[in-house]
Scaffold this active site. Structure first.
Site, PDB file in Angstrom:
ATOM      1  CB  SER A 126      -0.970   0.039   1.182  1.00  0.00           C
ATOM      2  OG  SER A 126      -0.262   0.235   2.389  1.00  0.00           O
TER       3      SER A 126
ATOM      4  CE1 TYR B 203      -3.841  -1.623   1.202  1.00  0.00           C
ATOM      5  CE2 TYR B 203      -2.886  -2.957  -0.544  1.00  0.00           C
ATOM      6  CZ  TYR B 203      -3.058  -2.694   0.797  1.00  0.00           C
ATOM      7  OH  TYR B 203      -2.434  -3.483   1.733  1.00  0.00           O
TER       8      TYR B 203
END
Length: 143
Positions: A25, A58
């Site tokens: 991430s 993400y």
């Protein structure tokens, strides 16, 4: 027809940390997440201005007001603290919505503090906005 369009962009942020051993991430300051209309877990593309690397990951929410842009997991091999990055999110929408949609473009200073928000991805804020001169070289006086 569905079209994939620019939804959000954080322009020329400075990477503040990288953690190779985190599960993945990008950690983004909560203030910037709000300004860019990004949600926890939303897909983002990271473009490293310094070395040309592009990757998809993400978003996770970082501490509000911290200015954190943290690269986590294997991406830390490609993007390093101090690198300038553009964080981009895309949205899929119907043709009519795409033609009227206005993306959220967030401009930040060298400390990743928001200095302007707009809708035109080709626009650079006027130099009368404090910190806007750093959009051309955000390392001026920063490090």
């Amino acid at each position: 027809m569905l079209r994939t369009m620019l939804k959000s962009k954080i322009h020329r942020a400075t990477v503040t940390q990288a953690d190779l051993h985190y599960v993945g991430s990008v950690t983004i300051d909560a203030d910037l997440m709000d300004a860019a209309d990004l949600l926890e877990g939303e897909q983002v593309t990271i473009v490293d201005i310094d070395n040309g690397a592009r990757l998809v990951t993400y978003a996770i929410t970082g501490e509000r007001g911290s200015g954190v842009i943290g690269i986590n997991g294997a991406a830390a091999h490609l993007v390093h603290p101090g690198d300038l990055v553009i964080l981009i999110a895309y949205g899929t929408m119907q043709d009519a919505e795409a033609r009227a949609y206005q993306p959220r473009i967030v401009f930040v200073d060298a400390d990743n503090k928001q200095i302007d928000v707009g809708h035109d991805p080709a626009f650079v804020p006027a130099f009368d906005i404090p910190g806007a001169e750093e959009l051309l070289n955000p390392r001026i006086g920063a490090r």
